[in-house]
Design a protein around this motif. Structure first.
Motif, PDB file in Angstrom:
ATOM      1  N   VAL A  59      21.042 120.586  34.225  1.00 46.35           N
ATOM      2  CA  VAL A  59      21.692 120.696  32.925  1.00 46.35           C
ATOM      3  C   VAL A  59      20.657 120.879  31.825  1.00 46.35           C
ATOM      4  O   VAL A  59      20.899 121.594  30.839  1.00 46.35           O
ATOM      5  CB  VAL A  59      22.615 119.478  32.658  1.00 46.35           C
ATOM      6  CG1 VAL A  59      21.843 118.182  32.609  1.00 46.35           C
ATOM      7  CG2 VAL A  59      23.406 119.664  31.365  1.00 46.35           C
ATOM      8  N   GLN A  60      19.484 120.288  31.981  1.00 45.23           N
ATOM      9  CA  GLN A  60      18.430 120.460  30.977  1.00 45.23           C
ATOM     10  C   GLN A  60      17.972 121.911  30.901  1.00 45.23           C
ATOM     11  O   GLN A  60      17.799 122.460  29.807  1.00 45.23           O
ATOM     12  CB  GLN A  60      17.233 119.565  31.300  1.00 45.23           C
ATOM     13  CG  GLN A  60      17.406 118.135  30.851  1.00 45.23           C
ATOM     14  CD  GLN A  60      16.208 117.294  31.260  1.00 45.23           C
ATOM     15  OE1 GLN A  60      16.133 116.828  32.385  1.00 45.23           O
ATOM     16  NE2 GLN A  60      15.292 117.098  30.358  1.00 45.23           N
ATOM     17  N   GLN A  79      20.677 123.938  29.244  1.00 43.47           N
ATOM     18  CA  GLN A  79      20.709 123.722  27.802  1.00 43.47           C
ATOM     19  C   GLN A  79      19.609 124.516  27.102  1.00 43.47           C
ATOM     20  O   GLN A  79      19.844 125.165  26.077  1.00 43.47           O
ATOM     21  CB  GLN A  79      20.562 122.232  27.495  1.00 43.47           C
ATOM     22  CG  GLN A  79      20.695 121.903  26.007  1.00 43.47           C
ATOM     23  CD  GLN A  79      20.158 120.521  25.684  1.00 43.47           C
ATOM     24  OE1 GLN A  79      19.041 120.173  26.092  1.00 43.47           O
ATOM     25  NE2 GLN A  79      20.942 119.727  24.991  1.00 43.47           N
ATOM     26  N   GLN A  80      18.403 124.473  27.661  1.00 45.81           N
ATOM     27  CA  GLN A  80      17.277 125.190  27.050  1.00 45.81           C
ATOM     28  C   GLN A  80      17.523 126.691  27.023  1.00 45.81           C
ATOM     29  O   GLN A  80      17.312 127.360  26.000  1.00 45.81           O
ATOM     30  CB  GLN A  80      15.982 124.881  27.820  1.00 45.81           C
ATOM     31  CG  GLN A  80      15.474 123.462  27.619  1.00 45.81           C
ATOM     32  CD  GLN A  80      14.479 123.031  28.705  1.00 45.81           C
ATOM     33  OE1 GLN A  80      14.149 123.803  29.616  1.00 45.81           O
ATOM     34  NE2 GLN A  80      14.015 121.798  28.614  1.00 45.81           N
ATOM     35  N   THR A  99      20.593 127.590  24.626  1.00 49.02           N
ATOM     36  CA  THR A  99      20.244 127.427  23.212  1.00 49.02           C
ATOM     37  C   THR A  99      19.414 128.611  22.723  1.00 49.02           C
ATOM     38  O   THR A  99      19.638 129.145  21.634  1.00 49.02           O
ATOM     39  CB  THR A  99      19.478 126.101  23.005  1.00 49.02           C
ATOM     40  OG1 THR A  99      20.296 125.019  23.466  1.00 49.02           O
ATOM     41  CG2 THR A  99      19.139 125.879  21.558  1.00 49.02           C
ATOM     42  N   TYR A 135      27.584 120.766  31.183  1.00 52.92           N
ATOM     43  CA  TYR A 135      26.706 121.853  30.736  1.00 52.92           C
ATOM     44  C   TYR A 135      27.117 122.342  29.343  1.00 52.92           C
ATOM     45  O   TYR A 135      26.281 122.508  28.450  1.00 52.92           O
ATOM     46  CB  TYR A 135      26.761 123.021  31.733  1.00 52.92           C
ATOM     47  CG  TYR A 135      25.921 122.829  32.974  1.00 52.92           C
ATOM     48  CD1 TYR A 135      25.878 121.591  33.633  1.00 52.92           C
ATOM     49  CD2 TYR A 135      25.178 123.864  33.513  1.00 52.92           C
ATOM     50  CE1 TYR A 135      25.113 121.413  34.773  1.00 52.92           C
ATOM     51  CE2 TYR A 135      24.402 123.693  34.656  1.00 52.92           C
ATOM     52  CZ  TYR A 135      24.375 122.462  35.275  1.00 52.92           C
ATOM     53  OH  TYR A 135      23.621 122.281  36.394  1.00 52.92           O
ATOM     54  N   SER A 167      26.442 119.723  26.653  1.00 53.94           N
ATOM     55  CA  SER A 167      25.019 119.536  26.363  1.00 53.94           C
ATOM     56  C   SER A 167      24.536 120.503  25.292  1.00 53.94           C
ATOM     57  O   SER A 167      23.649 120.183  24.499  1.00 53.94           O
ATOM     58  CB  SER A 167      24.186 119.723  27.640  1.00 53.94           C
ATOM     59  OG  SER A 167      24.065 121.089  27.996  1.00 53.94           O
ATOM     60  N   VAL A 168      25.146 121.688  25.253  1.00 54.56           N
ATOM     61  CA  VAL A 168      24.771 122.690  24.248  1.00 54.56           C
ATOM     62  C   VAL A 168      25.495 122.426  22.930  1.00 54.56           C
ATOM     63  O   VAL A 168      24.880 122.395  21.860  1.00 54.56           O
ATOM     64  CB  VAL A 168      25.100 124.113  24.758  1.00 54.56           C
ATOM     65  CG1 VAL A 168      24.871 125.152  23.667  1.00 54.56           C
ATOM     66  CG2 VAL A 168      24.256 124.434  25.984  1.00 54.56           C
ATOM     67  N   ASP A 192      24.093 119.186  21.548  1.00 52.26           N
ATOM     68  CA  ASP A 192      22.634 119.057  21.556  1.00 52.26           C
ATOM     69  C   ASP A 192      22.183 117.744  22.186  1.00 52.26           C
ATOM     70  O   ASP A 192      21.451 116.961  21.590  1.00 52.26           O
ATOM     71  CB  ASP A 192      22.096 119.174  20.116  1.00 52.26           C
ATOM     72  CG  ASP A 192      20.579 119.325  20.082  1.00 52.26           C
ATOM     73  OD1 ASP A 192      20.015 119.791  21.093  1.00 52.26           O
ATOM     74  OD2 ASP A 192      19.961 118.955  19.077  1.00 52.26           O
ATOM     75  N   TYR A 193      22.632 117.503  23.415  1.00 53.74           N
ATOM     76  CA  TYR A 193      22.246 116.268  24.107  1.00 53.74           C
ATOM     77  C   TYR A 193      20.732 116.135  24.160  1.00 53.74           C
ATOM     78  O   TYR A 193      20.021 117.106  24.405  1.00 53.74           O
ATOM     79  CB  TYR A 193      22.768 116.265  25.550  1.00 53.74           C
ATOM     80  CG  TYR A 193      24.225 115.950  25.720  1.00 53.74           C
ATOM     81  CD1 TYR A 193      25.085 115.813  24.635  1.00 53.74           C
ATOM     82  CD2 TYR A 193      24.764 115.795  26.995  1.00 53.74           C
ATOM     83  CE1 TYR A 193      26.427 115.527  24.815  1.00 53.74           C
ATOM     84  CE2 TYR A 193      26.108 115.511  27.186  1.00 53.74           C
ATOM     85  CZ  TYR A 193      26.936 115.388  26.084  1.00 53.74           C
ATOM     86  OH  TYR A 193      28.272 115.113  26.275  1.00 53.74           O
ATOM     87  N   SER A 222      27.841 118.778  15.960  1.00 55.86           N
ATOM     88  CA  SER A 222      27.210 119.933  16.593  1.00 55.86           C
ATOM     89  C   SER A 222      26.236 120.613  15.648  1.00 55.86           C
ATOM     90  O   SER A 222      26.483 120.677  14.431  1.00 55.86           O
ATOM     91  CB  SER A 222      28.284 120.937  17.011  1.00 55.86           C
ATOM     92  OG  SER A 222      27.674 122.065  17.609  1.00 55.86           O
TER      93      SER A 222
END
Length: 311
Positions: free
Chosen positions: A78-79, A82-83, A86, A108, A111-112, A115-116, A190
């Motif tokens: 998920v990280q 997100q990267q 974004t 997922y 997270s975007v 902005d987890y 957000s």
């Protein structure tokens, strides 16, 4: 000090088989958009039928991102999602296009949108190996029940067969004393100006649609797709934990008949849809649209909703 104008982000979510793909392409055509896939399994090459991956023809010229970016043997977190997502939102906006985030993997997408912040937690290899031995000896469900005792939120969100994530959640609790499901909880604010659209339909109709889609996938060659992965030695990987592959692997291992595997696949797909809807309703402030209503009317309502957000 002037406030930075937030980037517009149109998000389309819903359970499996509800019709997100067609709707997202129609909306992207209307709003000059590009689509970022918010699906944790469409990233894998060669896994097309089982993940209901959009074909080049179906894309109708709309650029799609985060599809076919990994080999089935590679992990995807998920990280990393997100990267990548974004960065893509920024790039699409810089081209004067509208980014669309479309998918059914709730964590997922969340997270975007929110902005987890993922705090890095070290690893405890000895404890991890103990859990792996436990899972082999007593089974995935018994390991999953351990998670329920210390982290009920993660227990609800992580499937028993996703042993890697179950072990990581237990490991985080073991190291930090804090449940993974409680970590990094962000207030629902957000960094984007989000138009959050949810597609839904009456539960029984959705389940019928899921069963029909499984039958169609089998006709399209899902078993052949699973066999190719199986024969290529793709085992114990995150990719083949996906619904549609793990059930057919049971058949290829000779543990069940093909009919039993397909029945389980349908059952697991229905359960997954239920979990998706629970996540979306508990975690996101979604405006829902029923896809069984007259299509032009629904499209008009969605257009009005999005235009109101954009203005």
């Amino acid at each position: 000090m002037t406030n930075m104008k937030k980037e517009n982000l149109i998000v389309l979510v819903g359970p499996t088989a509800v019709g997100k793909t067609d709707m997202s392409i129609e909306l992207a055509q209307s709003f000059n958009g590009e689509i970022i896939s918010g699906d944790s399994m469409q990233v894998y090459r060669g896994m097309d039928i089982g993940t209901a991956k959009v074909s080049k023809e179906e894309q109708r010229g709309i650029p799609h991102h985060l599809i076919d970016i990994k080999e089935p043997t590679e992990p995807f977190s998920v990280q990393e999602f997100q990267q990548r997502a974004t960065k893509l939102i920024e790039e699409i906006g810089s081209r004067k296009k509208r980014p669309f985030l479309v998918g059914g993997t709730g964590l997922y997408v969340s997270s975007v949108i929110y902005d987890y912040q993922f705090s890095e937690v070290e690893e405890d290899n000895t404890y991890r190996q103990e859990l792996e031995v436990f899972a082999k000896k007593y089974g995935n469900v018994a390991l999953h029940e351990q998670l329920n005792e210390v982290d009920p939120k993660s227990y609800e969100q992580i499937h028993p067969n996703n042993v890697r994530r179950v072990i990581r959640a237990l490991e985080i609790y073991h190291i930090t004393g804090e449940p993974f499901g409680e970590r990094g909880q962000q207030p629902p604010i957000s960094p984007y100006n989000v138009s959050l659209i949810g597609l839904t339909m009456e539960r029984e109709k959705l389940y019928e649609r899921i069963d029909l889609r499984v039958d169609i996938m089998m006709e399209q060659g899902l078993l052949n797709e699973a066999e190719r992965l199986y024969e290529a030695g793709v085992r114990n990987c995150q990719s083949v934990q996906a619904i549609g592959y793990k059930e057919l692997y049971e058949y290829l291992d000779g543990k069940v008949t093909l009919e039993e595997a397909v029945t389980t696949l349908k059952q697991n797909s229905r359960r997954y849809a239920k979990r998706q809807l629970t996540w979306f309703r508990n975690k996101m402030d979604i405006t829902w649209f029923d896809v069984t209503q007259e299509k032009d009317k629904m499209l008009q309502e969605i257009h009005q909703f999005v235009e109101g957000k954009l203005l």
